[in-house]
Design an enzyme around this catalytic site. Structure first.
Site, PDB file in Angstrom:
ATOM      1  N   ARG A   9       0.866  -1.179   0.000  1.00 40.94           N
ATOM      2  CA  ARG A   9       0.000   0.000   0.000  1.00 40.94           C
ATOM      3  C   ARG A   9       0.904   1.231   0.000  1.00 40.94           C
ATOM      4  O   ARG A   9       1.611   1.506   0.978  1.00 40.94           O
ATOM      5  CB  ARG A   9      -0.890  -0.030   1.241  1.00 40.94           C
ATOM      6  N   GLY A  10       0.915   1.963  -1.115  1.00 43.88           N
ATOM      7  CA  GLY A  10       1.863   3.051  -1.286  1.00 43.88           C
ATOM      8  C   GLY A  10       1.800   4.112  -0.210  1.00 43.88           C
ATOM      9  O   GLY A  10       2.831   4.561   0.294  1.00 43.88           O
ATOM     10  N   ASP A  12       1.043   3.861   2.807  1.00 41.12           N
ATOM     11  CA  ASP A  12       1.534   3.390   4.107  1.00 41.12           C
ATOM     12  C   ASP A  12       3.047   3.246   4.153  1.00 41.12           C
ATOM     13  O   ASP A  12       3.682   3.576   5.162  1.00 41.12           O
ATOM     14  CB  ASP A  12       0.911   2.026   4.444  1.00 41.12           C
ATOM     15  N   THR A  13       3.637   2.728   3.071  1.00 41.59           N
ATOM     16  CA  THR A  13       5.039   2.287   3.182  1.00 41.59           C
ATOM     17  C   THR A  13       5.959   2.739   2.059  1.00 41.59           C
ATOM     18  O   THR A  13       7.161   2.508   2.136  1.00 41.59           O
ATOM     19  CB  THR A  13       5.093   0.746   3.233  1.00 41.59           C
ATOM     20  N   ARG A  14       5.427   3.383   0.997  1.00 41.65           N
ATOM     21  CA  ARG A  14       6.278   3.681  -0.157  1.00 41.65           C
ATOM     22  C   ARG A  14       7.494   4.521   0.218  1.00 41.65           C
ATOM     23  O   ARG A  14       8.617   4.248  -0.224  1.00 41.65           O
ATOM     24  CB  ARG A  14       5.483   4.412  -1.247  1.00 41.65           C
ATOM     25  N   GLY A  42      -7.509   3.424 -12.218  1.00 45.59           N
ATOM     26  CA  GLY A  42      -8.662   2.657 -11.773  1.00 45.59           C
ATOM     27  C   GLY A  42      -8.279   1.638 -10.720  1.00 45.59           C
ATOM     28  O   GLY A  42      -7.228   1.731 -10.090  1.00 45.59           O
ATOM     29  N   GLU A  76      -4.116  -7.316  -6.835  1.00 46.06           N
ATOM     30  CA  GLU A  76      -2.766  -7.839  -7.056  1.00 46.06           C
ATOM     31  C   GLU A  76      -2.543  -9.113  -6.251  1.00 46.06           C
ATOM     32  O   GLU A  76      -1.958 -10.083  -6.753  1.00 46.06           O
ATOM     33  CB  GLU A  76      -1.715  -6.796  -6.638  1.00 46.06           C
TER      34      GLU A  76
END
Length: 292
Positions: A9-10, A12-14, A42, A76
């Site tokens: 999840r970008g 949160d942790t990117r 999308g 994903e």
């Protein structure tokens, strides 16, 4: 095409853990796929992302607080588990500042996210829930216990790290798969054996492969071993057990198996396994093949 696919999840942790992990993978020259948020359009994953998942040896799934609120992450994850079933892809869950039990049982932020999703995506939520449960039950790594288990980072643990030797070992295992080109009728035998193993059951199972020499017993066992060993915390493929037992004794062979499973050089030498080693083995899910 890729050795590692990163599912995360970008928001949160990117800019934190995932960026550090990506930098470490880059330093070790491990080829990995990390998405560019600008390419996401999308909620449905694009063919390019699907291909990246299918063409990766390992997927690292980083469960974070708001992971389940991302339909993209969940889609994903479903694709990753499909690739695991079809291609034997190795999947490693990471729990970043979330309790593993909250992920497995979908409580806390995970429960809230799924309740919200059920209002608009009722037809997909069950598949997403099942995927999260399946992935969170897979084996990761915890170096503090010196054994394979779930990888867990909590908010009060200041040092963030990832065991790259473990990833390298998994990649080595994945690249060691038997080439099935030229073998006729082998896939059906492999599927028969995997159905007998009943991996969905959490019990002890012993399977024997019987037949005359040269019909492919060792080949079938090798392929199945490599396809499923990523789901186990310890593993050992011990060849020529009969000859080794006759030459060096059964205790020696047993000690070799234990050393391989625990990934340590232990010298037991007696018929009784010490209690401390027994306890470690009892806490592990292991796969052992005794050939011949």
């Amino acid at each position: 095409k890729y050795e590692v696919f990163l599912n995360f999840r970008g928001k949160d942790t990117r800019n934190g853990f995932t960026s550090h992990l990506a930098a470490a993978l880059h330093r070790k020259q491990i080829q990995f796929f990390i998405d560019d948020e600008e390419l996401r359009k999308g909620d449905e994953i694009s063919p390019a992302f699907s291909n990246a998942i299918q063409n990766s040896d390992i997927s690292i799934v980083i469960f974070s607080k708001d992971y389940a609120s991302s339909k993209w992450c969940l889609n994903e994850l479903v694709k990753i588990l499909d690739s695991k079933k079809m291609n034997g892809q190795i999947v490693i869950p990471v729990f970043y500042q979330v309790d593993p039990s909250d992920v497995r049982k979908q409580k806390g932020s995970f429960g809230e996210a799924f309740i919200h999703l059920e209002n608009n995506f009722a037809g997909k939520v069950k598949k997403w829930r099942d995927a999260v449960t399946e992935a969170s039950n897979l084996s990761g790594y915890d170096s503090t216990e010196s054994r394979l288990c779930l990888l867990f980072w909590s908010g009060n643990k200041k040092c963030e790290f990832f065991p790259l030797p473990y990833i390298s070992k998994k990649l080595e295992d994945a690249s060691d798969l038997t080439d099935l080109d030229g073998f006729v009728g082998l896939n059906s035998r492999i599927e028969d054996l995997k159905s007998l193993l009943r991996l969905e059951l959490h019990d002890v199972r012993v399977i024997g492969i019987w037949g005359m020499g040269g019909i492919g017993k060792t080949t079938i066992a090798s392929v199945v071993f490599h396809q499923i060993s990523g789901d186990f915390q310890g593993k050992c493929f011990m060849r020529n057990v009969r000859d080794e037992s006759n030459k060096k004794g059964v205790v020696h062979v047993r000690d070799e198996v234990i050393c391989e499973v625990l990934e340590e050089n232990l010298k037991i030498g007696t018929s009784i396994i010490p209690p401390r080693i027994q306890k470690r083995l009892q806490l592990m899910k292991v796969l052992i093949v005794l050939d011949d």
